[in-house]
Design a protein around this motif. Structure first.
Motif, PDB file in Angstrom:
ATOM      1  N   ILE A 454     142.432  64.935  83.940  1.00  0.00           N
ATOM      2  CA  ILE A 454     142.496  65.006  82.192  1.00  0.00           C
ATOM      3  C   ILE A 454     143.097  66.025  82.136  1.00  0.00           C
ATOM      4  N   ALA A 455     144.492  66.531  81.734  1.00  0.00           N
ATOM      5  CA  ALA A 455     145.620  66.674  81.932  1.00  0.00           C
ATOM      6  C   ALA A 455     145.732  66.521  80.082  1.00  0.00           C
ATOM      7  N   THR A 456     145.814  68.262  79.854  1.00  0.00           N
ATOM      8  CA  THR A 456     146.352  68.596  77.988  1.00  0.00           C
ATOM      9  C   THR A 456     147.253  69.219  77.868  1.00  0.00           C
ATOM     10  N   GLU A 457     147.620  68.998  76.744  1.00  0.00           N
ATOM     11  CA  GLU A 457     148.336  69.745  75.766  1.00  0.00           C
ATOM     12  C   GLU A 457     148.556  70.993  74.225  1.00  0.00           C
ATOM     13  N   ARG A 458     148.454  71.569  73.708  1.00  0.00           N
ATOM     14  CA  ARG A 458     148.217  72.314  72.500  1.00  0.00           C
ATOM     15  C   ARG A 458     147.039  72.030  71.900  1.00  0.00           C
ATOM     16  N   VAL A 459     145.955  72.910  73.071  1.00  0.00           N
ATOM     17  CA  VAL A 459     144.916  72.544  73.083  1.00  0.00           C
ATOM     18  C   VAL A 459     144.567  74.036  72.611  1.00  0.00           C
ATOM     19  N   PRO A 460     143.329  74.377  71.414  1.00  0.00           N
ATOM     20  CA  PRO A 460     143.042  75.703  71.411  1.00  0.00           C
ATOM     21  C   PRO A 460     142.039  76.016  72.374  1.00  0.00           C
ATOM     22  N   PRO A 461     142.986  77.230  73.071  1.00  0.00           N
ATOM     23  CA  PRO A 461     142.379  78.031  74.162  1.00  0.00           C
ATOM     24  C   PRO A 461     140.392  78.037  73.654  1.00  0.00           C
ATOM     25  N   ASP A 462     139.654  78.017  72.387  1.00  0.00           N
ATOM     26  CA  ASP A 462     138.397  78.444  72.069  1.00  0.00           C
ATOM     27  C   ASP A 462     138.355  76.575  72.088  1.00  0.00           C
ATOM     28  N   ALA A 463     138.599  75.569  72.069  1.00  0.00           N
ATOM     29  CA  ALA A 463     138.421  74.307  72.019  1.00  0.00           C
ATOM     30  C   ALA A 463     137.802  73.915  73.346  1.00  0.00           C
ATOM     31  N   THR A 464     136.403  72.674  73.567  1.00  0.00           N
ATOM     32  CA  THR A 464     136.066  71.510  73.957  1.00  0.00           C
ATOM     33  C   THR A 464     136.618  71.137  74.083  1.00  0.00           C
ATOM     34  N   LEU A 465     136.330  71.136  75.805  1.00  0.00           N
ATOM     35  CA  LEU A 465     136.773  69.795  76.311  1.00  0.00           C
ATOM     36  C   LEU A 465     135.590  68.842  76.459  1.00  0.00           C
ATOM     37  N   SER A 466     135.394  67.586  76.457  1.00  0.00           N
ATOM     38  CA  SER A 466     133.723  66.660  76.591  1.00  0.00           C
ATOM     39  C   SER A 466     134.408  65.530  77.056  1.00  0.00           C
ATOM     40  N   LEU A 467     133.772  65.067  78.104  1.00  0.00           N
ATOM     41  CA  LEU A 467     133.809  63.615  79.314  1.00  0.00           C
ATOM     42  C   LEU A 467     132.550  62.731  78.521  1.00  0.00           C
ATOM     43  N   ILE A 468     133.054  62.317  77.731  1.00  0.00           N
ATOM     44  CA  ILE A 468     131.408  61.357  77.482  1.00  0.00           C
ATOM     45  C   ILE A 468     131.414  60.047  78.321  1.00  0.00           C
ATOM     46  N   SER A 469     130.155  59.297  78.942  1.00  0.00           N
ATOM     47  CA  SER A 469     129.880  57.864  79.269  1.00  0.00           C
ATOM     48  C   SER A 469     128.731  57.215  78.457  1.00  0.00           C
ATOM     49  N   ASN A 470     128.788  55.976  78.054  1.00  0.00           N
ATOM     50  CA  ASN A 470     127.916  55.670  77.845  1.00  0.00           C
ATOM     51  C   ASN A 470     126.877  56.003  76.341  1.00  0.00           C
ATOM     52  N   GLY A 471     127.567  56.885  76.094  1.00  0.00           N
ATOM     53  CA  GLY A 471     127.051  58.205  74.358  1.00  0.00           C
ATOM     54  C   GLY A 471     126.998  59.171  75.049  1.00  0.00           C
ATOM     55  N   GLN A 472     127.370  59.670  76.258  1.00  0.00           N
ATOM     56  CA  GLN A 472     126.243  61.240  76.551  1.00  0.00           C
ATOM     57  C   GLN A 472     127.557  61.699  77.172  1.00  0.00           C
ATOM     58  N   VAL A 473     127.436  62.740  77.244  1.00  0.00           N
ATOM     59  CA  VAL A 473     128.243  63.464  77.765  1.00  0.00           C
ATOM     60  C   VAL A 473     128.095  64.009  78.786  1.00  0.00           C
ATOM     61  N   VAL A 474     129.273  63.647  80.395  1.00  0.00           N
ATOM     62  CA  VAL A 474     128.751  63.903  81.896  1.00  0.00           C
ATOM     63  C   VAL A 474     129.584  65.227  82.073  1.00  0.00           C
ATOM     64  N   ARG A 475     130.811  66.256  81.664  1.00  0.00           N
ATOM     65  CA  ARG A 475     130.949  67.173  81.768  1.00  0.00           C
ATOM     66  C   ARG A 475     131.621  68.200  80.685  1.00  0.00           C
ATOM     67  N   GLU A 501     137.274  63.801  74.329  1.00  0.00           N
ATOM     68  CA  GLU A 501     136.641  64.039  73.056  1.00  0.00           C
ATOM     69  C   GLU A 501     137.245  66.013  73.053  1.00  0.00           C
ATOM     70  N   ILE A 502     137.824  66.403  71.775  1.00  0.00           N
ATOM     71  CA  ILE A 502     137.924  67.282  72.023  1.00  0.00           C
ATOM     72  C   ILE A 502     137.548  68.222  70.591  1.00  0.00           C
ATOM     73  N   ARG A 503     136.981  69.163  70.587  1.00  0.00           N
ATOM     74  CA  ARG A 503     136.258  69.891  69.460  1.00  0.00           C
ATOM     75  C   ARG A 503     136.423  71.591  69.527  1.00  0.00           C
ATOM     76  N   ASP A 504     136.720  71.457  68.239  1.00  0.00           N
ATOM     77  CA  ASP A 504     137.129  73.499  67.778  1.00  0.00           C
ATOM     78  C   ASP A 504     135.428  74.402  67.741  1.00  0.00           C
ATOM     79  N   GLN A 505     135.012  75.024  67.745  1.00  0.00           N
ATOM     80  CA  GLN A 505     134.376  76.266  66.998  1.00  0.00           C
ATOM     81  C   GLN A 505     132.977  75.641  66.794  1.00  0.00           C
ATOM     82  N   THR A 506     133.739  74.508  65.066  1.00  0.00           N
ATOM     83  CA  THR A 506     133.086  73.941  64.666  1.00  0.00           C
ATOM     84  C   THR A 506     132.613  72.948  64.941  1.00  0.00           C
ATOM     85  N   ASN A 507     132.132  72.653  65.934  1.00  0.00           N
ATOM     86  CA  ASN A 507     132.502  71.089  66.319  1.00  0.00           C
ATOM     87  C   ASN A 507     132.627  70.037  66.019  1.00  0.00           C
ATOM     88  N   THR A 508     134.505  70.770  64.762  1.00  0.00           N
ATOM     89  CA  THR A 508     134.987  69.086  63.856  1.00  0.00           C
ATOM     90  C   THR A 508     136.393  68.479  65.145  1.00  0.00           C
TER      91      THR A 508
END
Length: 525
Positions: A454-475, A501-508
């Motif tokens: 998973i490589a990303t650019e232009r992601v805010p430092p306080d954002a959370t990245l989640s790998l999701i499988s079958n409806g559940q967060v794996v990591r 998924e990438i979400r900010d601190q407000t879960n948006t």
């Protein structure tokens, strides 16, 4: 049916011959041989349709030979919002049945109280052309009817002046369709535009687009030139114009797209029923998809999907939990027929969370459907490209964009300059390595460990990245400051899918991808 019975009386009263308005001068060009005929007025009462009754009513009127212009206006008591009646028009080819698609000439919904059609011009939303003699029909859409019913006054003018020209709708001039002699395909660019992303995926590029927007041809304030200019200034590579229940914008797209490299403009239609909305993308010029489906009638909706596919277009479920009346999705049994689902409509909110959950449930059932994002823009106050659908294709063309949507080679961002995502699955098989990207399928014959990169650019430092499988967060993890790939190893033992998924601190949500699929055995579901 009660409504049909009521209109039998009106059919007997609807004889209109000749012209309907007094002569007038338009820019110094006189009318000739105008025969004035009084405006025909209809006063009708509509009762609320029953559960199994049609949501559409037809008011017939006669058009004599040599007609060159028909003008229609209507008014009714809106009863403080309890009544909302839509309007459109069918010509003499129609029999006035919900199942007869012949003779459609336009739809303005509830946007306008009057419209006209002539040989060479028409109000936006309507298609000019041959004015056949015979019985024409106004179609009334019973969007909302008060328990006491609605009284409607219709005024109809028919003119036979062969020299007629009109400036009545001059303010819409730059967005008025003219008839085309044949279907004209949209030509794509022969190469990448200057705004395309430089990141390559297996020889492809990511192209930024918006798949849902409206102009003055339905209920939007945008003109088509304004949308094209806005797309170019915003950095979008392609847009699809999806006016409600009409193809009247297609001819103008054809004319304005000639010689234009960026943005690519595709023809679409938002098929707007009273039980949910869908978008058809990539329609041949002038192609109309009939929108008349009773809420909950999944069989009829499946026919609409098949009609779109026969035309060469692809089709999506739109904003299935939107709060507007008639927007909530009621055709659940037809979902497997669709190519895509709009999980993100405009700024992220609770209805998008519900759509995202619906998509995950579809994926968990084993059915694959592509998630897309759209602005659903109607005016500049809600800008196009917010959110953006990023599509992987070698070059910018309608065929490749539509094919990439079918194959889910897509990720979504909150804006054109949003996060850049590269999600890949890496498999080591002896001396060979396989690298798969968003939308691809990993075939396994036995449990195996897969490395997700998973490589990303232009992601805010306080954002959370989640790998999701079958409806559940794996990591879950934060974006790396060095932009190097995050490596996650997962041993797969059953059919699965993995998306980011990438979400900010407000879960948006700031961005999300379509999945990489893992499939055991042969064949594909």
């Amino acid at each position: 049916m009660l409504i049909a019975t009521r209109f039998n009386l009106f059919a007997l009263l609807c004889c209109v011959v000749g012209a309907a308005q007094a002569p007038q001068i338009v820019r110094g060009i006189p009318r000739s041989m105008s025969i004035p005929v009084p405006t025909v007025e209809r006063r009708i009462h509509i009762d609320p349709p029953g559960t199994n009754e049609s949501r559409y009513a037809y008011v017939p009127f006669e058009v004599g030979p040599h007609a060159v212009r028909i003008s229609v206006s209507y008014q009714y008591d809106r009863a403080n919002g309890a009544n909302t009646i839509d309007i459109g028009l069918f010509d003499a080819r129609s029999t006035g049945s919900d199942t007869d698609a012949r003779g459609f000439r336009g739809w303005s919904g509830g946007r306008r109280s009057e419209f006209f059609i002539s040989r060479n011009e028409a109000t936006p939303g309507y298609v000019p052309g041959v004015m056949q003699a015979g019985t024409w029909r106004i179609i009334l859409g019973l969007y909302r009817v008060a328990p006491t019913g609605a009284d409607i006054i219709l005024k109809i003018d028919v003119e036979t002046d062969n020299a007629l020209q009109s400036s009545r709708y001059a303010k819409y001039k730059k967005s008025t369709s003219v008839t085309g002699s044949s279907a004209i395909p949209v030509a794509g660019s022969s190469g990448p535009s200057p705004s395309s992303r430089e990141q390559k995926v297996a020889g492809q590029r990511w192209w930024r687009g918006d798949l849902h927007m409206h102009t003055v041809h339905s209920d939007g304030d945008w003109t088509i030139p304004e949308l094209i200019s806005s797309a170019r200034n915003t950095g979008l590579d392609f847009i699809v114009i999806t006016d409600h229940n009409t193809p009247s914008h297609h001819a103008e797209i054809d004319r304005l797209s000639k010689g234009v490299r960026q943005p690519l403009v595709l023809r679409g239609e938002e098929i707007t029923t009273y039980g949910g909305h869908t978008n058809a993308w990539g329609l041949p010029s002038g192609t109309w998809i009939d929108f008349r489906a009773h809420p909950g009638d999944a069989a009829r909706m499946s026919q609409i999907v098949a009609e779109a596919h026969r035309s060469g277009a692809i089709i999506s479920i739109n904003h299935p939990f939107a709060l507007c009346g008639g927007c909530s999705w009621t055709y659940q049994a037809a979902v497997p027929k669709f190519d895509a689902i709009e999980v993100w409509n405009g700024p992220w909110d609770a209805t998008d969370e519900m759509a995202l959950k619906m998509w995950d449930q579809i994926l968990q059932s084993g059915r694959r459907i592509t998630a897309i994002a759209s602005s659903d823009s109607h005016r500049s106050l809600n800008p196009i490209g917010q959110p953006t659908t990023n599509v992987a294709a070698k070059v910018l063309s309608q065929a490749l964009i539509l094919n990439a949507i079918r194959q889910s080679h897509i990720y979504l961002t909150d804006k054109p300059a949003g996060p850049v995502i590269n999600l890949e699955a890496d498999l080591a098989r002896g001396k060979l390595r396989a690298r798969l990207a968003i939308g691809d399928e990993v075939r396994l014959s036995a449990p195996e460990t897969i490395r997700f990169l998973i490589a990303t650019e232009r992601v805010p430092p306080d954002a959370t990245l989640s790998l999701i499988s079958n409806g559940q967060v794996v990591r879950s993890f934060s974006a790396r400051a060095d932009n190097k790939p995050e490596v996650i190893k997962i041993t797969c033992q059953k059919n699965s899918y993995f998306r980011l998924e990438i979400r900010d601190q407000t879960n948006t949500v700031l961005a999300l991808t379509n999945p990489i699929y893992v499939r055991f055995g042969s064949g594909r579901r």
